[in-house]
Scaffold this motif. Structure first.
Motif, PDB file in Angstrom:
ATOM      1  N   VAL A 219       1.329  -1.217  -0.028  1.00  0.00           N
ATOM      2  CA  VAL A 219       0.044  -0.166   0.076  1.00  0.00           C
ATOM      3  C   VAL A 219       0.998   1.222  -0.094  1.00  0.00           C
ATOM      4  N   SER A 220       2.111   0.933   0.207  1.00  0.00           N
ATOM      5  CA  SER A 220       2.532   2.776   0.815  1.00  0.00           C
ATOM      6  C   SER A 220       3.697   2.719  -0.490  1.00  0.00           C
ATOM      7  N   ARG A 221       3.857   2.401  -1.290  1.00  0.00           N
ATOM      8  CA  ARG A 221       4.681   2.723  -2.616  1.00  0.00           C
ATOM      9  C   ARG A 221       4.034   3.671  -3.322  1.00  0.00           C
ATOM     10  N   PHE A 222       3.751   4.784  -3.123  1.00  0.00           N
ATOM     11  CA  PHE A 222       3.102   4.819  -4.277  1.00  0.00           C
ATOM     12  C   PHE A 222       3.041   6.322  -4.801  1.00  0.00           C
ATOM     13  N   LYS A 223       2.732   6.566  -5.288  1.00  0.00           N
ATOM     14  CA  LYS A 223       3.119   8.274  -6.388  1.00  0.00           C
ATOM     15  C   LYS A 223       2.068   8.835  -7.430  1.00  0.00           C
ATOM     16  N   ILE A 224       2.396  10.410  -7.045  1.00  0.00           N
ATOM     17  CA  ILE A 224       0.629  11.085  -6.569  1.00  0.00           C
ATOM     18  C   ILE A 224       0.407  11.608  -8.119  1.00  0.00           C
ATOM     19  N   ILE A 225      -0.005  11.329  -9.072  1.00  0.00           N
ATOM     20  CA  ILE A 225      -0.114  12.344 -10.047  1.00  0.00           C
ATOM     21  C   ILE A 225      -1.300  13.282  -9.952  1.00  0.00           C
ATOM     22  N   GLU A 226      -0.529  14.725 -10.083  1.00  0.00           N
ATOM     23  CA  GLU A 226      -1.293  16.181  -8.876  1.00  0.00           C
ATOM     24  C   GLU A 226      -1.582  16.180 -10.659  1.00  0.00           C
ATOM     25  N   SER A 227      -3.163  16.417 -10.434  1.00  0.00           N
ATOM     26  CA  SER A 227      -3.514  17.425 -11.497  1.00  0.00           C
ATOM     27  C   SER A 227      -4.076  18.229 -10.905  1.00  0.00           C
TER      28      SER A 227
ATOM     29  N   ALA B 234     -13.842   8.989  -3.337  1.00  0.00           N
ATOM     30  CA  ALA B 234     -12.628   8.911  -3.816  1.00  0.00           C
ATOM     31  C   ALA B 234     -11.486   8.972  -3.002  1.00  0.00           C
ATOM     32  N   ILE B 235     -11.291   9.240  -1.589  1.00  0.00           N
ATOM     33  CA  ILE B 235      -9.839   8.753  -0.795  1.00  0.00           C
ATOM     34  C   ILE B 235     -10.187   7.361  -0.574  1.00  0.00           C
ATOM     35  N   ALA B 236     -11.615   6.947   0.003  1.00  0.00           N
ATOM     36  CA  ALA B 236     -11.560   5.356   0.512  1.00  0.00           C
ATOM     37  C   ALA B 236     -11.040   4.381  -0.997  1.00  0.00           C
ATOM     38  N   ASN B 237     -11.853   5.035  -2.530  1.00  0.00           N
ATOM     39  CA  ASN B 237     -11.423   4.259  -3.224  1.00  0.00           C
ATOM     40  C   ASN B 237     -10.077   4.452  -3.442  1.00  0.00           C
ATOM     41  N   ALA B 238      -8.935   5.126  -3.783  1.00  0.00           N
ATOM     42  CA  ALA B 238      -7.074   5.617  -3.908  1.00  0.00           C
ATOM     43  C   ALA B 238      -7.243   4.114  -2.630  1.00  0.00           C
ATOM     44  N   TYR B 239      -8.178   4.572  -2.042  1.00  0.00           N
ATOM     45  CA  TYR B 239      -7.089   4.046  -0.153  1.00  0.00           C
ATOM     46  C   TYR B 239      -7.287   2.488  -1.214  1.00  0.00           C
ATOM     47  N   CYS B 240      -8.368   1.986  -1.664  1.00  0.00           N
ATOM     48  CA  CYS B 240      -8.114   0.249  -2.183  1.00  0.00           C
ATOM     49  C   CYS B 240      -7.807  -0.015  -2.870  1.00  0.00           C
ATOM     50  N   ALA B 241      -7.835   0.542  -4.094  1.00  0.00           N
ATOM     51  CA  ALA B 241      -7.086   0.586  -5.633  1.00  0.00           C
ATOM     52  C   ALA B 241      -5.817   0.366  -5.266  1.00  0.00           C
ATOM     53  N   LEU B 242      -4.920   0.943  -4.254  1.00  0.00           N
ATOM     54  CA  LEU B 242      -3.031   0.947  -3.723  1.00  0.00           C
ATOM     55  C   LEU B 242      -3.319  -0.202  -3.006  1.00  0.00           C
ATOM     56  N   GLU B 243      -4.315  -0.741  -1.830  1.00  0.00           N
ATOM     57  CA  GLU B 243      -4.338  -1.942  -1.291  1.00  0.00           C
ATOM     58  C   GLU B 243      -4.186  -3.723  -2.757  1.00  0.00           C
ATOM     59  N   ALA B 244      -4.870  -2.698  -3.870  1.00  0.00           N
ATOM     60  CA  ALA B 244      -5.255  -3.922  -4.720  1.00  0.00           C
ATOM     61  C   ALA B 244      -3.398  -3.973  -5.571  1.00  0.00           C
ATOM     62  N   GLY B 245      -2.909  -3.378  -5.271  1.00  0.00           N
ATOM     63  CA  GLY B 245      -1.637  -3.243  -6.051  1.00  0.00           C
ATOM     64  C   GLY B 245      -1.735  -2.163  -7.403  1.00  0.00           C
ATOM     65  N   ALA B 246      -2.482  -0.775  -7.609  1.00  0.00           N
ATOM     66  CA  ALA B 246      -2.528  -0.566  -7.448  1.00  0.00           C
ATOM     67  C   ALA B 246      -0.665   1.255  -7.292  1.00  0.00           C
ATOM     68  N   THR B 247      -0.195   1.691  -8.202  1.00  0.00           N
ATOM     69  CA  THR B 247       1.021   2.321  -7.477  1.00  0.00           C
ATOM     70  C   THR B 247       0.665   4.118  -8.152  1.00  0.00           C
TER      71      THR B 247
END
Ligand code: HCA
Ligand code: CU
Length: 380
Positions: A1-9, A201-214
């Motif tokens: 979960v923790s190694r994520f990158k931000i695309i600031e839009s 939107a925040i919960a979904n982002a977190y869940c995406a990271l838990e599932a392997g999003a980067t």
């Protein structure tokens, strides 16, 4: 979960916010602030949108920021040719894949989408520029179509694929399932983009990271189409509770407040009272039981240490819920020293007044001062 990158839009999705109008100077100011914060990527409006958009994109690329600069285009060779000339580090390509968008927006079928995507990807890559391919309205798209499309673009070497909840319909569980499935199908990075129509939107982002999003798309205060997307500050609040060391080492969290104020002013909105971290009462403790525990140890009622964001906590002491520990602490701030029995008595006086009408800090302070004067004169 923790190694994520931000695309600031903020400078792409955020420009689609109802109130947004950024002139060149404002875009540069926001880009520099996001760079200082440590945003991994800054995404800019398509250079094909307007002449000024193209010039602004070039100007921001020339700033030499540490953040990588992306622009965001339709899945079309005309746009791709313009984008690669701007000086960006990467191009984010998007096309609608749900039947809603295929039938009522661009009118293209899945074979056409796949072929065009591959053409655009090969072209952008040939220029040595990073490339992401994303579907739009991913959660209302056919799963089999989607996966075969992503598989095809992964095979030609796309750097990232993206999933977008364009209409904000997805629940965290749906997000987890889709990202998890996709993780098993492609080997490239996975970016995700969540609208906030149903508050997920925040919960979904977190869940995406838990599932392997980067990669997670954010904007400052969440500004974007309709009620916007995952907020930068809210995502930081979520992530610091998951991996404080990583988040603190990577991002300058104490800049969040200034960046939010900068953007809020630029688009003429207030920072929401219930915003994570920067809402005016985000670290205000009111009930007697809470105040007492917070004074003993802040972790009792705070999951986030406000000082990580350069913000202080506040103990509310002017209400009918106030307890004597909060009054004692306030009195000490006012350099007033009394016995516990006396603090309890003055607290009772404050509560009596607060039962009759709302009271302000001044009201509570004057009751404390008056009581203390009486104590000194031996009247209490
Ligand atoms: C839109 C496009 C988009 C794209 C997201 C992305 C969306 O304005 O509709 O490219 O990651 O929400 O689908 O913002
Ligand atoms: Cu969007």
């Amino acid at each position: 979960v923790s190694r994520f990158k931000i695309i600031e839009s903020t400078l792409r999705e955020g420009e689609q916010f109802a109130n947004a109008y950024f002139d060149t100077a404002k875009k540069i100011e926001i880009a520099k602030a996001l760079d200082e914060f440590g945003a991994d990527y800054i995404e800019l409006t398509s250079p094909a949108a307007s002449e000024q958009s193209r010039r602004d994109c070039e100007a921001i690329c020339k700033l030499g920021l540490k953040s990588k600069i992306l622009t965001h285009i339709r899945c079309h060779m005309d746009d791709a040719r313009i984008a690669v000339e701007t000086g960006v580090d990467g191009v984010d390509v998007v096309i609608g894949t749900s039947s809603f968008l295929r039938e009522h927006s661009h009118g293209k079928d899945m074979t056409y989408i796949k072929n065009t995507a591959i053409e655009v990807i090969n072209f952008v890559k040939s220029k040595g520029i990073e490339i992401r391919f994303s579907s739009e309205d991913s959660f209302r798209s056919d799963l089999v179509d989607l996966l075969s499309l992503y598989q095809a673009v992964d095979k030609v070497g796309v750097d990232r694929v993206g999933i977008a909840d364009t209409v904000g319909c997805a629940s965290p569980r749906q997000v987890y399932d889709l990202v998890r499935t996709l993780r098993g199908v492609v080997s490239c990075d996975i970016e995700t983009h969540f609208h906030n129509d149903t508050g997920c939107a925040i919960a979904n982002a977190y869940c995406a990271l838990e599932a392997g999003a980067t990669h997670i798309d954010t904007s400052v205060l969440g500004i974007g189409e309709r009620n916007g997307i995952t907020t930068l500050g809210g995502l930081m609040a979520r992530m610091i509770t998951a991996d404080r060391d990583y988040v603190k080492s990577k991002y300058k969290l104490e800049k969040i407040k200034d960046i939010e104020e900068l953007v809020a002013e630029a688009v003429a909105v207030n920072i929401p009272f219930n915003n994570p971290i920067t809402g005016f009462c985000a670290f205000t403790h009111k009930a007697g039981i809470h105040a007492k525990a917070i004074l003993a140890n802040p972790s009792t009622y705070e999951i986030i240490d406000p000082s990580d964001f350069g913000i202080g906590r506040y103990i509310h002491f002017a209400s009918r819920l106030t307890g004597w520990n909060a009054i004692k602490s306030r009195a000490q701030q006012l350099q007033i020293d009394m016995t516990d029995a006396q603090y309890k008595e003055v607290t009772a006086a404050i509560k009596r007044l607060a039962d009759i009408r709302p009271i302000a800090i001044d009201d509570a302070d004057s009751i404390i001062h008056a009581y203390h004067r009486n104590v000194k004169m031996g009247k209490q």
